[in-house]
Design an enzyme around this catalytic site. Structure first.
Site, PDB file in Angstrom:
ATOM      1  N   GLU A 123       3.116  12.009   5.056  1.00 22.26           N
ATOM      2  CA  GLU A 123       2.080  11.074   4.598  1.00 22.26           C
ATOM      3  C   GLU A 123       2.681   9.710   4.232  1.00 22.26           C
ATOM      4  O   GLU A 123       2.114   8.668   4.554  1.00 22.26           O
ATOM      5  CB  GLU A 123       1.313  11.669   3.408  1.00 22.26           C
ATOM      6  N   GLU A 130       0.639  10.625  14.757  1.00 24.39           N
ATOM      7  CA  GLU A 130       1.093  11.921  14.245  1.00 24.39           C
ATOM      8  C   GLU A 130       2.560  12.175  14.582  1.00 24.39           C
ATOM      9  O   GLU A 130       3.345  12.551  13.722  1.00 24.39           O
ATOM     10  CB  GLU A 130       0.240  13.055  14.822  1.00 24.39           C
TER      11      GLU A 130
HETATM   12 ZN   LIG Z   1      -0.597  12.807   9.738  1.00 22.88          ZN
END
Ligand SMILES: [Zn+2]
Length: 274
Positions: free
Chosen positions: A128, A192
């Protein structure tokens, strides 16, 4: 219509690239970000305050201490962006976590059972933090607002919006904190993979065994079933993803070799692991 929008996006992007193109530190990927880091941080603080108003903060000193410890170790090794880090534990069954621009990190107790231990928690938190360091939120706001045709003077637009709910909502969705407003935008695969890669390195530098990274995502992915949590639906797991994680583990292990070694750290308190 789509073709027209696409053309507009391309032309505006090219024009904007003169000022808004930058490279992501650690991967070298080119990205277009028209928002300034300070605007993003300001919106991050607004979103953080909104969330704290609505969510219940944990009062469990043991669990809070673990979140703080992991967060501070990651913050100490992540590239310095002048973030004013805060690590908050929220009492909720939601398996969720996010880092707002400017370094405000929220972890929900519901994600503990997937983390199991400190290193599992470090996997989530460093991933994060990597989204925030790499300014994925600003990039997403840029993409979203270009499509809405407000590309000119984006900062002015956001500034005019001030603390308006619109600006905060756009920001929340872009920053991955949209569950609050019912809009969860999935991060792109590019974001991602980038956050996986960067996060794995931060985690190793912070002293947590990076081999846990692949384990965590595997555990999280296989637990989805039909009741897919929001966090998972915005973080698409795949065979490709764990394969990439495995590829990066060797590189992360080299960093881990030069770092303090906490291994997997402590096991998270049993009451959260059921
Ligand atoms: Zn993520």
């Amino acid at each position: 219509m789509m073709r027209f929008i696409f053309t507009v996006v391309v032309i505006v992007s090219m024009a904007a690239c003169a000022t808004g193109c930058r490279k992501v530190e650690g991967t070298g990927r080119n990205q277009l970000v028209l928002t300034s880091a300070s605007t993003e941080a300001q919106l991050g603080v607004q979103a953080f305050n909104e969330i704290l108003k609505k969510e219940k903060r944990s009062t469990d000193p043991e669990a809070i201490a673990i979140v703080q410890r992991v967060g501070q170790r990651i913050a100490a090794v992540a590239p310095d962006r002048g973030f004013k880090y805060e690590f908050v534990l929220l009492e909720s069954k939601q398996p969720n976590a996010f880092c707002l621009p400017g370094g405000k990190v929220c972890v929900y107790t519901g994600i503990f059972k997937y983390c199991q231990d400190e290193a599992g928690l470090a996997t989530v938190m460093s991933h994060e933090v990597a989204h925030a360091i790499a300014r994925h939120g600003g990039e997403r706001m840029t993409q979203g607002l270009i499509v809405q045709g407000v590309s000119t003077g984006l900062n002015a637009y956001l500034k005019n919006q001030g603390v308006s709910p619109t600006a905060t909502n756009v920001a929340m969705a872009a920053f991955g904190a949209g569950a609050q407003i019912g809009v969860m935008l999935p991060y792109s695969r590019t974001h991602e993979y980038e956050a996986d890669y960067l996060g794995l390195k931060y985690m190793a530098q912070a002293g947590y065994d990076p081999r846990v990274g692949e384990e965590f995502w595997g555990r999280f992915a296989s637990s989805g079933g039909s009741n897919v949590p929001a966090f998972l639906s915005t973080h698409p797991p795949s065979a490709e993803r764990s394969r990439k994680m495995r590829e990066h583990t060797d590189e992360a292990m080299k960093l881990y070799a030069q770092s303090p070694k906490y291994g997997k750290g402590v096991t998270l308190p049993a009451r959260y692991l059921k």
